[in-house]
Scaffold this motif. Sequence first.
Motif, PDB file in Angstrom:
ATOM      1  N   ALA A  10      -5.945  11.344   5.954  1.00  0.00           N
ATOM      2  CA  ALA A  10      -5.406  10.238   6.387  1.00  0.00           C
ATOM      3  C   ALA A  10      -4.383   9.512   6.038  1.00  0.00           C
ATOM      4  O   ALA A  10      -3.370   9.016   6.327  1.00  0.00           O
ATOM      5  CB  ALA A  10      -6.594   9.035   7.412  1.00  0.00           C
ATOM      6  N   GLU A  14      -0.203   9.363   6.432  1.00  0.00           N
ATOM      7  CA  GLU A  14       0.415   8.174   6.673  1.00  0.00           C
ATOM      8  C   GLU A  14       1.531   7.830   5.628  1.00  0.00           C
ATOM      9  O   GLU A  14       2.597   7.641   5.770  1.00  0.00           O
ATOM     10  CB  GLU A  14      -0.602   7.182   6.356  1.00  0.00           C
ATOM     11  N   TYR A  40       1.986  10.346  11.479  1.00  0.00           N
ATOM     12  CA  TYR A  40       1.282   9.165  12.063  1.00  0.00           C
ATOM     13  C   TYR A  40       0.002   9.487  12.784  1.00  0.00           C
ATOM     14  O   TYR A  40      -1.023   8.953  12.990  1.00  0.00           O
ATOM     15  CB  TYR A  40       1.872   8.038  12.991  1.00  0.00           C
ATOM     16  N   SER A  43      -2.799  10.774  10.641  1.00  0.00           N
ATOM     17  CA  SER A  43      -3.081   9.770  10.063  1.00  0.00           C
ATOM     18  C   SER A  43      -4.347   9.048  10.821  1.00  0.00           C
ATOM     19  O   SER A  43      -5.375   8.696  10.402  1.00  0.00           O
ATOM     20  CB  SER A  43      -2.001   8.788   9.479  1.00  0.00           C
ATOM     21  N   TRP A  63      -7.025   2.844   2.687  1.00  0.00           N
ATOM     22  CA  TRP A  63      -6.132   3.392   3.353  1.00  0.00           C
ATOM     23  C   TRP A  63      -4.768   2.440   3.173  1.00  0.00           C
ATOM     24  O   TRP A  63      -3.819   3.127   2.829  1.00  0.00           O
ATOM     25  CB  TRP A  63      -6.432   3.410   5.052  1.00  0.00           C
ATOM     26  N   GLY A  67      -1.824   3.599   0.388  1.00  0.00           N
ATOM     27  CA  GLY A  67      -0.737   3.710   1.094  1.00  0.00           C
ATOM     28  C   GLY A  67       0.426   3.024   0.482  1.00  0.00           C
ATOM     29  O   GLY A  67       1.535   3.688   0.505  1.00  0.00           O
TER      30      GLY A  67
END
Length: 110
Positions: A10, A14, A40, A43, A63, A67
Amino acid sequence: MKSWMFLVIAITAEVVATTSLKASDGFSRLWPSVVVVVGYGLSFYFLALTLKTIPVGVAYAVWSGLGVVLVTAIAWLVYEQKIDLPGAIGMGLILTGVLTLNLFSKTGVH
């Protein structure tokens, strides 16, 4: 362990999607725009799978924190966007928070 693998997927999706936003030039370039939409989608799909076993607060902290740091690093390398000392310190604090949450908190799933 499978949930953490889903979270890594994920985060990766992203980061790829967010980084591709600049290359999409406001969604005026087809292939970078496709990468954004697919990235996306993947993700959020893998984040949803992650949330079956990892608490939402922990998953979202990892996340979003990783990110932000990864997108900033890629923007620095690929797009030559500069980061100053306070920005670098802030990124270090984000990483420290993510590590603290995962290594020392009983909130996360271990």
